[in-house]
Scaffold this active site. Structure first.
Site, PDB file in Angstrom:
ATOM      1  N   ASP A  10       0.862  -1.178   0.000  1.00 10.72           N
ATOM      2  CA  ASP A  10       0.000   0.000   0.000  1.00 10.72           C
ATOM      3  C   ASP A  10       0.899   1.228   0.000  1.00 10.72           C
ATOM      4  O   ASP A  10       1.683   1.425   0.926  1.00 10.72           O
ATOM      5  CB  ASP A  10      -0.884  -0.040   1.264  1.00 10.72           C
ATOM      6  CG  ASP A  10      -1.985   0.999   1.212  1.00 10.72           C
ATOM      7  OD1 ASP A  10      -2.144   1.645   0.165  1.00 10.72           O
ATOM      8  OD2 ASP A  10      -2.673   1.159   2.242  1.00 10.72           O
ATOM      9  N   ASP A 105      -2.743   2.445  -6.165  1.00 16.24           N
ATOM     10  CA  ASP A 105      -1.670   2.475  -5.159  1.00 16.24           C
ATOM     11  C   ASP A 105      -1.687   1.287  -4.213  1.00 16.24           C
ATOM     12  O   ASP A 105      -1.090   1.340  -3.144  1.00 16.24           O
ATOM     13  CB  ASP A 105      -1.776   3.772  -4.354  1.00 16.24           C
ATOM     14  CG  ASP A 105      -3.075   3.855  -3.578  1.00 16.24           C
ATOM     15  OD1 ASP A 105      -4.053   3.203  -3.979  1.00 16.24           O
ATOM     16  OD2 ASP A 105      -3.118   4.575  -2.568  1.00 16.24           O
ATOM     17  N   GLU A 106      -2.348   0.205  -4.597  1.00 15.25           N
ATOM     18  CA  GLU A 106      -2.532  -0.888  -3.665  1.00 15.25           C
ATOM     19  C   GLU A 106      -2.613  -2.196  -4.438  1.00 15.25           C
ATOM     20  O   GLU A 106      -3.265  -2.246  -5.477  1.00 15.25           O
ATOM     21  CB  GLU A 106      -3.874  -0.676  -2.954  1.00 15.25           C
ATOM     22  CG  GLU A 106      -3.920  -0.989  -1.503  1.00 15.25           C
ATOM     23  CD  GLU A 106      -5.353  -0.859  -1.002  1.00 15.25           C
ATOM     24  OE1 GLU A 106      -5.820  -1.793  -0.376  1.00 15.25           O
ATOM     25  OE2 GLU A 106      -5.992   0.178  -1.281  1.00 15.25           O
TER      26      GLU A 106
END
Lengths: 357, 367
Positions: A10, A105-106
């Site tokens: 993350d 983003d993960e």
């Protein structure tokens, strides 16, 4: 089943970190990426400095401004985020093909069969973090465990720039102490419902037999029952099928005129139908979402029985769904249309009941 | 408050007003029955706030009673007591004490003032008289094709119209439509066009029988009250424009087929066993004096059944939801029915000489 090794990566305050990287003058300052404070926009992301003021993503920008008058507001630059996201994804793929992105983003990574770092997931996570930083100058937090549920919780334990490992023998114990709001899949609504039943922690949840959970939570009960014991068999899926197609719009001013709303609804419906046809899909269910001026939100769904194939199929029902809301009597801030139950239009044709009118 | 009631009278009345009583009460008073006594009779009322049911019976002189009691419990108590038993009611301090023989029951009550009544008194009133048998027929013959929880809320009701001496009902769920007309002996002066919601129509149907006894219909504003003997249904009406049903009754059909109703019904039933459980599609292939019903399902099982029909036109093959066809055959009168078709994409009209005023329309299914 062989214990798997799952990493959840993350990125730390992703959008805001990209901005701080590209604009050194923002570094060390409360930075908000999203709508202007005088607009009706919301916070898309904020720097850790901004978070100390109680600002968080999805908060109206105007509220963020009241919490921190000297915060810097910038417009999102999605191109820059996508570029960084692609670089990060390449890093993941250099370790394993089993990468399941959750957003820009993960992502989940299944590294069970990786041979790098003597197969140590912890060391792989450490290396991935390091490589991400070298290629993007951005920091990430990693969670390492034996399933997706625990990996995701782990990545949140030591933010920012953290690395946290939950070993197989620690898993069940770890879940016991955890407040249920930390559980992925338990949002504020489910949390309230669980609190009302006296469930506050993993320990409370584990006391519930599956049958009883099913009475209260239906389909989700099985998942809750399993995660309470630290069990989560969901695989890391590297290609995710689209479950729904949607379009929504937040108006620049609240609308209470029904005709105007119907027009907006038709526009959204058309947009959704175009995507549907472009992808050669059909849908079963349509949903209209209405957010009133006071942010209260409702959805109304309908499955017409026959397949939704095009704009006409959609437009026929959308106004009826809008009628089931208070649109027109209460000012509306946001309107959305989505369709779900998607299936390939090219699959064997199903019988189709024709309509009288 | 004290009074004595005969078990059979009370049970008959209670049984006739169970239909709207709430089962698991969100609003507890909707699980209750309202007792109100006046003028030597006792009137019982239940409601779901959309539909109100009334039944009354003679009691001899009674002091004024206004109280609500849990309807289902009271009914079960009545059922459990011996035939023709007398039940003594005594109401005090929020409790109703029932004694009969050597039994005693103490029931919780709720105040009558809290019982939600449908406001059925203000405004201009239209009164009509229709024989029970006629009224029952027009609902009976069309009820089945009413929509169920459709977003087009006006389809979740029965269209009821009376123009002079012509009584007409229509229901449709958008795939099929039923229309039934009857002629009244006494014409009605003011035309009536209303949509009765499903629940209301259902309760009215329950009230009616095949006698020629008159039912009294009273219309006030957006409500309809139907009264027969000592029973009464008051229902809200659906305030909307009903679709133009005349437009969808096919006129251009040139393929007329007549067939024995029972034979067709059995044939369709046989084929339906192996039809797709979800879509229920069957194909009718008609030509050369026979009708062949074929169907198959996703498990690749197949069924085929052939019957003789009276048909001279060119061959046609058309798909239908078999349930829609069977629904019609189950209500339509007569030994023989006529199907009028145009092509595989156009609706089919089903009629019977024994039920001249009725028309049933079904849209085909593309298989």
């Amino acid at each position: 089943m062989v214990k798997r090794k799952i990493i959840h990566i993350d990125m730390d305050a992703f959008f805001a970190s990209v901005e701080q990287r590209d604009h050194p003058q923002y570094q060390g300052k409360p930075l908000i990426v999203g709508g202007r404070p005088d607009s009706r926009g919301v916070v898309a992301a904020c720097s850790y400095e901004a978070r100390t003021f109680g600002i968080h993503s999805a908060m109206p920008s105007s509220q963020a401004y009241r919490l921190c008058r000297h915060a810097i507001f910038v417009k999102p630059r999605f191109d820059a985020y996508v570029e960084a996201s692609n670089l990060i994804r390449e890093v993941f793929l250099s370790y394993t093909p089993y990468v399941e992105p959750l957003s820009l983003d993960e992502a989940y990574l299944d590294v069970s069969t990786c041979t790098q770092c003597q197969g140590s997931a912890t060391l792989i996570a450490q290396e991935i973090k390091q490589t991400i930083f070298e290629t993007t100058r951005l920091t990430a937090s990693a969670g390492v465990s034996y399933n997706k549920f625990l990996a995701k919780i782990a990545s949140d334990m030591d933010k920012p720039n953290g690395l946290f490992v939950i070993k197989p023998h620690e898993g069940p114990e770890f879940v016991l102490k955890l407040p249920i709001r930390k559980f992925h899949g338990i949002g504020s609504a489910t949390e309230k419902k669980m609190n009302a039943l006296g469930i506050y922690t993993g320990q409370d949840l584990r006391k519930w037999p599956l049958d009883d959970l099913q009475k209260h939570f239906g389909k989700s009960a099985h998942y809750f029952f399993q995660i309470a014991q630290g069990i989560d068999d969901r695989a890391v899926i590297n290609h995710r099928e689209r479950k729904s197609i949607g379009a929504e719009t937040t108006f620049s001013h609240d609308i209470d005129n029904l005709d105007e709303l119907v027009q907006q609804l038709q526009r959204l419906g058309k947009e959704v139908a175009q995507t549907l046809q472009k992808r050669f899909l059909t849908a079963q269910t349509m949903t209209v979402k209405v957010k009133y001026a006071n942010f209260e939100q409702i959805t109304r769904s309908y499955s017409p029985g026959s397949l939704i194939e095009n704009n006409r199929d959609l437009q026929k029902w959308l106004p009826h769904l809008l009628q089931k809301t208070e649109a027109g009597t209460r000012p509306v801030r946001l309107l959305g249309v989505s369709i779900s139950g998607l299936e390939s239009a090219r699959e064997t044709r199903r019988p189709q009941q024709l309509n009288l009118f | 408050m004290k009074f004595i009631l005969n078990k059979e009278n009370l049970l008959d009345a209670l049984n006739s007003i169970q239909g709207v009583v709430e089962k698991r009460g969100i609003n507890p008073i909707l699980s209750n029955v309202l007792f109100s006594a006046d003028d030597g009779s006792l009137s019982l009322t239940t409601t779901d706030t959309e539909v109100e049911l009334h039944a009354s019976f003679e009691t001899g002189s009674l002091e004024p009673v206004e109280i609500t009691l849990p309807c289902r419990k009271l009914t079960d108590i009545c059922k459990a007591l011996p035939k023709q038993a007398d039940i003594a009611f005594s109401i005090a301090d929020g409790k109703a004490t029932l004694t009969s023989g050597r039994s005693l029951f103490s029931l919780a009550t709720l105040p009558a003032a809290d019982f939600p009544r449908i406001p059925f008194s203000e405004g201009r009133e239209e009164t009509l008289n229709i024989p029970s048998v006629t009224f029952k027929k027009v609902i009976d013959k069309t009820f089945f094709s009413m929509a169920l929880q459709d977003v087009r809320y006006y389809l979740n009701g029965l269209y009821f119209s009376l123009t002079q001496d012509k009584l007409l009902t229509v229901t449709t769920d958008g795939h099929r439509l039923s229309l039934c007309t009857e002629t009244l002996d006494e014409p009605c002066e003011t035309p009536v066009n209303v949509i009765i919601p499903r629940k209301g129509a259902q309760e009215i149907l329950r009230l009616l029988d095949d006698s020629s006894e008159n039912t009294v219909l009273r219309l006030i504003k957006n409500h309809l009250c139907v009264e027969k003997g000592r029973h009464k249904v008051i229902t809200k009406l659906i305030d909307a424009q009903y679709p133009d049903y005349e437009k969808v009754i096919p006129a251009g059909g040139n393929k007329h087929l007549s067939v024995e109703k029972e034979t067709l019904k059995q044939s369709l039933h046989k084929a339906s066993i192996l039809s797709n459980e979800k879509y229920k599609g069957v194909r009718l292939s008609i030509g050369g004096g026979t009708l062949e019903v074929t169907t198959h399902n996703p498990e690749h099982e197949e069924a085929k059944d052939e019957i003789d029909v009276n048909y001279q036109g060119e061959s046609i093959s058309i798909g239908f939801n078999v349930v829609y066809l069977l629904d019609i055959l189950n209500v339509i009168d007569g030994d023989e029915i006529t199907m009028t078709l145009k092509d595989e994409n156009s609706s089919c009209l089903i009629t019977s000489q024994s039920q001249a005023g009725s028309q049933y329309v079904v849209m085909p299914m593309r298989l």
